[in-house]
Design an enzyme around this catalytic site. Structure first.
Site, short mmCIF file in Angstrom:
data_model
loop_
_atom_site.label_atom_id
_atom_site.label_comp_id
_atom_site.label_asym_id
_atom_site.label_seq_id
_atom_site.Cartn_x
_atom_site.Cartn_y
_atom_site.Cartn_z
CD GLU A 103 7.46 38.50 40.85
OE1 GLU A 103 6.25 38.47 41.11
OE2 GLU A 103 8.24 39.38 41.29
CD GLN A 130 9.24 34.39 52.64
OE1 GLN A 130 9.02 34.98 51.59
NE2 GLN A 130 9.19 33.08 52.74
CG HIS A 145 6.06 27.61 45.88
ND1 HIS A 145 5.61 28.53 44.96
CD2 HIS A 145 5.18 26.57 45.81
CE1 HIS A 145 4.52 28.09 44.36
NE2 HIS A 145 4.23 26.90 44.87
CG ASP A 205 11.64 32.39 45.11
OD1 ASP A 205 11.36 33.33 45.86
OD2 ASP A 205 10.82 31.52 44.80
CG HIS A 231 8.65 34.38 42.02
ND1 HIS A 231 7.58 34.04 41.23
CD2 HIS A 231 8.20 35.35 42.84
CE1 HIS A 231 6.53 34.77 41.56
NE2 HIS A 231 6.87 35.57 42.53
#
Length: 417
Positions: A81, A171, A358, A361, A384
């Site tokens: 990515e 995160q 989304h 990952d 990702h």
């Protein structure tokens, strides 16, 4: 005890636990030790000695392994990515495993390569949390060395100083705080809350938080101020409970129960939110969905201007999936709505996908840390997802298999453990 990074005048300052002489030094060029980065099986991390052919082709599996020694993990930040995800995942795993790492060529293929302010803030916060020493933690740096010490969970306030994503910093720090703390911890982040290439607040609140709850990791979120480019100034608050992730198996989803959403704007005329709402209603009506669609409008508090729309699809038996369109200067409100609707319809077109592209990952890392086998289907296998699997492979002895989604509407599949 509360640690603080950044300042009220928007100028980030380094974490107090970063050794001054290391922070000031320019990192030397190091070379990876392929012998301890290589993984057995059909896939090996892309920053190991160069593979003869590209990984992740067709239904090729991803197999992860912990290197045989506890020496420095070497990562190539331009692979896969190629954004900041490799760095964020490495910071999380370094804090949890105690393994130091060196990442080179950070975001080498991006318009502005190297660390951006939000990446720098994430490194500084991780260093503060983990009593780490750091080389190369400066905006524009393409080479960072991170050596963690003991993790000391604490309340943190982090000011990115720009409109950089607060969600990505959340995160990065969430798992070390949750898995090492004995009591709930508060994380206050100041910066962007609606970023085009990062998880916006609406996604974090409605979908990411729901997935974490399913994995046994409760988080409460609030955003009293929205932050948009270029001024930022948004506020994201998180209350993180002590927890360890549980394995999860979900290979299909139930019937669509409802679609709901919000079209919001900050310091813009009322018609902007109304146009996003009306466009989304019209598109979803044309799609012939057999559920009621409810979209409200909102006026958000912010120091700047901005607009966004979030659409959430709720299916029986799995976490809701949220898709967000974010406004930019010169982008019509209708196109903002189209971006969210297009992603929502793509997800609905894969009826057995339990997880949206989304989330796929973002839940991989906690599931890799859970004890037990996890299996989930995904609407789309993204770069990702592949990149996160490869980064995890450099730190953990945890097999991960990724099966590409066929072209016939069937989902892809991820198997952990």
């Amino acid at each position: 005890m509360e640690g603080e990074i950044g300042s009220g005048d928007g100028r980030p300052r380094p974490a107090t636990n970063v050794e001054p002489e290391l922070a000031a030094a320019r990192p030397r060029r190091w070379f990876g030790h392929a012998a301890h980065d290589q993984a057995p099986g059909p896939f090996r991390p892309s920053w190991a000695s160069p593979p003869r052919r590209r990984p992740f082709r067709g239904t090729r599996a991803v197999s992860s392994t912990r290197p045989s020694s506890e020496s420095l993990v070497t990562l190539d930040g331009s692979r896969g990515e190629g954004g900041g995800q490799i760095l964020r995942t490495a910071l999380t795993l370094s804090l949890l495993t105690g393994r130091p790492f060196r990442i080179s060529r950070i975001r080498a293929n991006r318009d502005k390569p190297g660390l951006r302010p939000q990446h720098k803030a994430a490194v500084e916060a991780a260093a503060l949390l983990g009593n780490a020493s750091v080389l190369g933690c400066e905006v524009g740096s393409r080479d960072v060395v991170f050596r963690p010490g003991a993790v000391e969970p604490r309340d943190l306030t982090i000011d990115v100083g720009t409109a950089g994503s607060t969600g990505l910093i959340l995160q990065t720090l969430h798992l070390p705080l949750a898995m090492r703390a004995e009591t709930a911890r508060r994380l206050t982040l100041i910066g962007g809350t609606f970023n085009p290439k990062a998880p916006p607040y609406l996604f974090l609140e409605r979908t990411w938080r729901a997935h974490l709850a399913t994995l046994g990791m409760p988080v409460a979120l609030a955003s009293p101020l929205a932050g948009f480019y270029p001024k930022g100034g948004g506020r994201l608050e998180a209350w993180i409970e002590p927890a360890r992730p549980k394995p999860w198996v979900r290979t299909t989803r139930g019937d669509l129960a409802r679609i709901h959403g919000v079209a919001g704007a900050a310091n813009l005329p009322e018609h902007v939110a109304n146009r996003m709402r009306d466009r989304a209603h019209a598109r979803l009506s044309e799609a012939g969905l057999d559920v009621k669609v409810e979209i409200e409008t909102a006026s958000w508090s912010s120091i700047g201007q901005g607009a966004a729309i979030g659409l959430t699809a709720e299916h029986a038996g799995t976490a809701p999936a949220t898709f967000v369109g974010v406004g930019e200067r010169g982008k019509p409100a209708e196109r903002v709505a189209d971006e969210a609707v297009d992603e929502l319809l793509d997800f609905l077109a894969v009826p057995d996908a339990a997880v949206d592209l989304h989330s796929a990952d973002q839940i991989l890392l906690p599931l890799a840390l859970a004890e037990g086998r996890s299996v989930y289907t995904v609407s789309s296998v993204t770069e990702h997802l592949r990149t996160n699997a490869a980064t995890i492979a450099a730190f953990l002895d945890r097999p991960i298999e990724i099966e590409e989604a066929p072209a016939d509407g069937r989902p892809g599949r991820v198997v952990v453990g």
